[in-house]
Design an enzyme around this catalytic site. Structure first.
Site, PDB file in Angstrom:
ATOM      1  N   SER A   2       3.655  -2.483  25.734  1.00 32.24           N
ATOM      2  CA  SER A   2       4.564  -2.985  26.774  1.00 32.24           C
ATOM      3  C   SER A   2       3.766  -3.278  28.039  1.00 32.24           C
ATOM      4  CB  SER A   2       5.659  -1.967  27.080  1.00 32.24           C
ATOM      5  OG  SER A   2       5.114  -0.886  27.808  1.00 32.24           O
TER       6      SER A   2
ATOM      7  N   GLU B 134      12.243  -3.904  22.149  1.00 30.95           N
ATOM      8  CA  GLU B 134      12.114  -5.097  22.988  1.00 30.95           C
ATOM      9  C   GLU B 134      11.257  -6.148  22.272  1.00 30.95           C
ATOM     10  OE1 GLU B 134      12.383  -3.206  27.459  1.00 30.95           O
ATOM     11  OE2 GLU B 134      10.521  -2.922  26.353  1.00 30.95           O
TER      12      GLU B 134
ATOM     13  N   HIS C 251       8.225  -4.217  20.852  1.00 26.81           N
ATOM     14  CA  HIS C 251       7.935  -2.933  21.503  1.00 26.81           C
ATOM     15  C   HIS C 251       8.956  -1.856  21.136  1.00 26.81           C
ATOM     16  CE1 HIS C 251       8.021  -0.381  25.335  1.00 26.81           C
ATOM     17  NE2 HIS C 251       7.001   0.020  24.607  1.00 26.81           N
TER      18      HIS C 251
ATOM     19  N   ASN D 239      10.531   0.227  30.218  1.00 26.49           N
ATOM     20  CA  ASN D 239       9.446   0.992  30.835  1.00 26.49           C
ATOM     21  C   ASN D 239       9.352   0.768  32.337  1.00 26.49           C
ATOM     22  OD1 ASN D 239       8.697   2.368  28.612  1.00 26.49           O
ATOM     23  ND2 ASN D 239       6.772   1.283  28.253  1.00 26.49           N
TER      24      ASN D 239
HETATM   25  N1  3HC Z   1      10.123  12.007  15.555  1.00 26.75           N
HETATM   26  C1  3HC Z   1      11.120  11.758  14.717  1.00 26.75           C
HETATM   27  N2  3HC Z   1      12.336  12.297  14.847  1.00 26.75           N
HETATM   28  C2  3HC Z   1      12.535  13.120  15.888  1.00 26.75           C
HETATM   29  C3  3HC Z   1      11.521  13.419  16.816  1.00 26.75           C
HETATM   30  C4  3HC Z   1      10.259  12.814  16.616  1.00 26.75           C
HETATM   31  N3  3HC Z   1       9.220  12.988  17.447  1.00 26.75           N
HETATM   32  N4  3HC Z   1      12.016  14.254  17.743  1.00 26.75           N
HETATM   33  C5  3HC Z   1      13.308  14.480  17.406  1.00 26.75           C
HETATM   34  N5  3HC Z   1      13.624  13.774  16.296  1.00 26.75           N
HETATM   35  C6  3HC Z   1      14.914  13.714  15.616  1.00 26.75           C
HETATM   36  C7  3HC Z   1      14.887  14.650  14.432  1.00 26.75           C
HETATM   37  O1  3HC Z   1      15.828  14.235  13.476  1.00 26.75           O
HETATM   38  C8  3HC Z   1      15.320  15.940  15.092  1.00 26.75           C
HETATM   39  O2  3HC Z   1      15.793  16.894  14.183  1.00 26.75           O
HETATM   40  P1  3HC Z   1      14.723  17.927  13.487  1.00 26.75           P
HETATM   41  O3  3HC Z   1      13.897  18.529  14.586  1.00 26.75           O
HETATM   42  O4  3HC Z   1      15.576  18.905  12.791  1.00 26.75           O
HETATM   43  O5  3HC Z   1      13.901  17.112  12.563  1.00 26.75           O
HETATM   44  C9  3HC Z   1      16.425  15.444  16.003  1.00 26.75           C
HETATM   45  O6  3HC Z   1      15.943  14.193  16.507  1.00 26.75           O
HETATM   46  C10 3HC Z   1      16.766  16.383  17.135  1.00 26.75           C
HETATM   47  O7  3HC Z   1      15.573  16.719  17.822  1.00 26.75           O
HETATM   48  P2  3HC Z   1      15.483  17.870  18.925  1.00 26.75           P
HETATM   49  O8  3HC Z   1      16.452  18.953  18.563  1.00 26.75           O
HETATM   50  O9  3HC Z   1      14.045  18.235  19.089  1.00 26.75           O
HETATM   51  O10 3HC Z   1      15.861  17.256  20.317  1.00 26.75           O
HETATM   52  P3  3HC Z   1      16.943  16.216  20.852  1.00 26.75           P
HETATM   53  O11 3HC Z   1      18.274  16.392  20.205  1.00 26.75           O
HETATM   54  O12 3HC Z   1      16.840  16.274  22.330  1.00 26.75           O
HETATM   55  O13 3HC Z   1      16.401  14.782  20.431  1.00 26.75           O
HETATM   56  C11 3HC Z   1      15.067  12.985  21.264  1.00 26.75           C
HETATM   57  C12 3HC Z   1      15.087  14.414  20.720  1.00 26.75           C
HETATM   58  C13 3HC Z   1      15.601  12.019  20.211  1.00 26.75           C
HETATM   59  C14 3HC Z   1      13.596  12.663  21.514  1.00 26.75           C
HETATM   60  C15 3HC Z   1      15.954  12.896  22.554  1.00 26.75           C
HETATM   61  O14 3HC Z   1      15.637  13.947  23.417  1.00 26.75           O
HETATM   62  C16 3HC Z   1      15.784  11.596  23.308  1.00 26.75           C
HETATM   63  O15 3HC Z   1      16.417  10.596  23.009  1.00 26.75           O
HETATM   64  N6  3HC Z   1      14.895  11.612  24.333  1.00 26.75           N
HETATM   65  C17 3HC Z   1      14.601  10.440  25.124  1.00 26.75           C
HETATM   66  C18 3HC Z   1      13.497   9.658  24.429  1.00 26.75           C
HETATM   67  C19 3HC Z   1      13.114   8.426  25.196  1.00 26.75           C
HETATM   68  O16 3HC Z   1      13.542   8.167  26.310  1.00 26.75           O
HETATM   69  N7  3HC Z   1      12.255   7.622  24.576  1.00 26.75           N
HETATM   70  C20 3HC Z   1      11.698   6.445  25.216  1.00 26.75           C
HETATM   71  C21 3HC Z   1      10.382   6.826  25.764  1.00 26.75           C
HETATM   72  S1  3HC Z   1       9.566   5.489  26.579  1.00 26.75           S
HETATM   73  C22 3HC Z   1       8.642   4.775  25.374  1.00 26.75           C
HETATM   74  O17 3HC Z   1       8.644   5.170  24.252  1.00 26.75           O
HETATM   75  C23 3HC Z   1       7.859   3.597  25.812  1.00 26.75           C
HETATM   76  C24 3HC Z   1       6.534   3.465  25.125  1.00 26.75           C
HETATM   77  O18 3HC Z   1       5.927   2.294  25.616  1.00 26.75           O
HETATM   78  C25 3HC Z   1       5.634   4.646  25.284  1.00 26.75           C
END
Ligand code: 3HC
Length: 301
Positions: free
Chosen positions: A120, A153, A141, A192
């Site tokens: 991105s 995206e 992305h 982002n």
């Molecule tokens: N990989 C795959 N699945 C995942 C995961 C991972 N790293 N983390 C969580 N999950 C899934 C799994 O199914 C997990 O269940 P499990 O642990 O039993 O396997 C389930 O989600 C629930 O996980 P948690 O209990 O640990 O936590 P949450 O319910 O809070 O969910 C989350 C985790 C989905 C990461 C949630 O907190 C979330 O949506 N966070 C915001 C993420 C976000 O904003 N992402 C964008 C980031 S910016 C970006 O990516 C830009 C790039 O350019 C870098």
């Protein structure tokens, strides 16, 4: 364009999950990395992820086994690229590395293959002219964790063909994701850029001594309904990723507001890059579960 074979370049957290996403959607997938150790780690991470998803009833064993059979890993880029229809590059966030990679991909993939970057930070036009197929280059992305986050995206440059965009949109839909198409390229794209503004304010509040990392994250979760706070999110996506992105943007703009912040520079220098290293703004156990705040984190001045 009909897509059957996808090549994912980079088996890090993003690349490996994108590869599994594609194989789950029925594509034949090759995932490349220059580091055999990273490939072995990615294989274990994806096997573990599949087992968890099957145990939770989110996936059935038969479909998951079939997805893994369609997915191969390797270090020989030229061999893995020979029959690719669509490439998703998820390598390190470094422009020269990406340009060299796209130049190589241009020479080792079939002439019809679309070359997409998961970046991105670098818009398509910064990468496309390293190839002789500018009309087939775009950015697709994904967000971390790629298996979970719905939005993807899709960004085209001035030379990207409409057919490339249409194919990328169709591929993203086939993955079960929601395509978000930009009208024109801009570094950081949509999500982002918005996330960056929130993150910068969170770091400003912390570095100014206004509140702790935990308090700022708690405010975002409990008062704004964010799924996780900005510091927790930096730990999830990798503190180094944000650092390199800001460093590249600062190198281009010269605007001090674009430079990485003091505490992020310190964490990167310490090798505390978030969940993947077990320490970042917080400390994590061997399974990536948060134990608590990191008492050794950089202190506000
Ligand atoms: N990989 C795959 N699945 C995942 C995961 C991972 N790293 N983390 C969580 N999950 C899934 C799994 O199914 C997990 O269940 P499990 O642990 O039993 O396997 C389930 O989600 C629930 O996980 P948690 O209990 O640990 O936590 P949450 O319910 O809070 O969910 C989350 C985790 C989905 C990461 C949630 O907190 C979330 O949506 N966070 C915001 C993420 C976000 O904003 N992402 C964008 C980031 S910016 C970006 O990516 C830009 C790039 O350019 C870098």
């Amino acid at each position: 364009m009909d897509i059957e074979r996808v090549l994912v370049v980079g088996a890090g957290a993003m690349g490996s999950q994108i590869a599994l996403l594609c194989s789950r959607a029925g594509f034949t997938v090759a995932c490349h990395d220059i580091d055999q150790h990273r490939i072995e780690a990615a294989y274990l991470e994806l096997t573990d992820r599949s087992a968890r998803d099957v145990a939770k009833g989110l996936r059935n064993q038969h479909d998951e086994d079939a997805a893994h059979q369609r997915l191969t890993f390797g270090t020989d880029l030229a061999r893995l690229a020979t029959d690719a229809d669509f490439v998703i590059e998820a390598a390190v966030e470094d422009l020269e590395v990406k340009r060299a990679l796209f130049n190589r991909l241009d020479r080792v993939t079939p002439k019809h293959a679309i070359l997409a970057s998961n970046s991105s930070g670098f818009v398509p036009s910064r990468i496309a002219d390293a190839t002789e197929r500018v009309e087939l280059v775009c950015n697709v992305h994904f967000f971390n964790p790629a298996l979970v986050m719905k939005g993807v995206e899709i960004v085209t440059g001035p030379d990207t063909a409409h057919m490339t965009l249409a194919t990328a949109v169709a591929l993203v839909r086939r993955l079960g994701k929601t395509p978000i198409v930009l009208h024109k390229e801009i570094p950081g794209f949509i999500a982002n850029r918005i996330l960056g503004a929130v993150r910068d304010e969170a770091i400003f509040l912390y570095e100014s001594g206004v509140a702790s990392v935990e308090a700022i994250d708690t405010a975002c979760r409990t008062a704004l309904g964010y799924p996780m706070g900005p510091f927790e999110l930096m730990d999830l996506t990798g503190i180094d990723i944000g650092y390199y992105t800001k460093r590249a943007r600062f190198a281009e703009s010269g605007n001090p507001r674009d430079a990485p912040s003091k505490s992020v520079i310190e964490l990167v220098a310490l090798g505390q890059l978030g969940r993947k290293t077990g320490r970042g703004w917080y400390v994590y156990d061997g399974n990536g579960r948060k134990i608590g705040p990191d008492s050794g984190q950089p202190q506000p001045s």
